[in-house]
Design a protein around this motif. Structure first.
Motif, short mmCIF file in Angstrom:
data_model
loop_
_atom_site.label_atom_id
_atom_site.label_comp_id
_atom_site.label_asym_id
_atom_site.label_seq_id
_atom_site.Cartn_x
_atom_site.Cartn_y
_atom_site.Cartn_z
N UNK A 24 39.25 52.08 47.56
CA UNK A 24 38.07 51.23 47.38
C UNK A 24 38.47 49.87 46.82
N UNK A 25 39.38 49.86 45.85
CA UNK A 25 39.81 48.57 45.29
C UNK A 25 40.58 47.75 46.31
N UNK A 30 40.59 43.10 49.84
CA UNK A 30 40.79 42.56 51.18
C UNK A 30 39.52 41.87 51.71
N UNK A 31 38.38 42.45 51.41
CA UNK A 31 37.11 41.90 51.90
C UNK A 31 36.76 40.58 51.22
N UNK A 32 36.91 40.52 49.91
CA UNK A 32 36.44 39.35 49.17
C UNK A 32 37.52 38.29 48.96
N UNK A 33 38.77 38.63 49.16
CA UNK A 33 39.86 37.67 48.97
C UNK A 33 40.70 37.55 50.24
N UNK A 34 40.07 37.53 51.41
CA UNK A 34 40.79 37.63 52.67
C UNK A 34 41.64 36.42 53.02
N UNK A 38 48.22 36.46 47.88
CA UNK A 38 48.72 36.68 46.52
C UNK A 38 47.62 37.26 45.64
N UNK A 39 46.41 36.74 45.76
CA UNK A 39 45.31 37.28 44.96
C UNK A 39 44.93 38.69 45.40
N UNK A 40 45.06 38.99 46.69
CA UNK A 40 44.80 40.36 47.17
C UNK A 40 45.77 41.34 46.52
N UNK A 41 47.05 41.02 46.57
CA UNK A 41 48.08 41.91 46.00
C UNK A 41 47.89 42.04 44.50
N UNK A 42 47.62 40.93 43.82
CA UNK A 42 47.41 40.98 42.37
C UNK A 42 46.17 41.80 42.02
#
Length: 68
Positions: A24-25, A30-34, A38-42
């Protein structure tokens, strides 16, 4: 034999909860930081850390020490 079955159930619960919450996280990141990898992985790493901490503290409070 009873302790082994109970330990297997605890391990299965831990794994299923961990996989579900981390999935879910990962989806939310992925949905909100597509546009920013770098922000997705963090975000995913931070979510995993928080989820593991909450599960660890929950198991510790319930005196479930199946990992030792």
């Amino acid at each position: 034999m009873q302790v082994t079955a109970e330990r297997a159930i605890h391990v299965a619960m831990f794994i299923l909860i961990l996989v579900g919450l981390c999935g879910i996280s990962a989806w939310a990141s992925h949905t909100y930081l597509n546009d920013n990898l770098i922000l997705e992985v963090a975000g995913i790493a931070l979510s995993w850390g928080v989820i593991l901490l909450i599960l660890y503290l929950s198991f510790k409070k319930l005196d479930w020490s199946w990992w030792s």
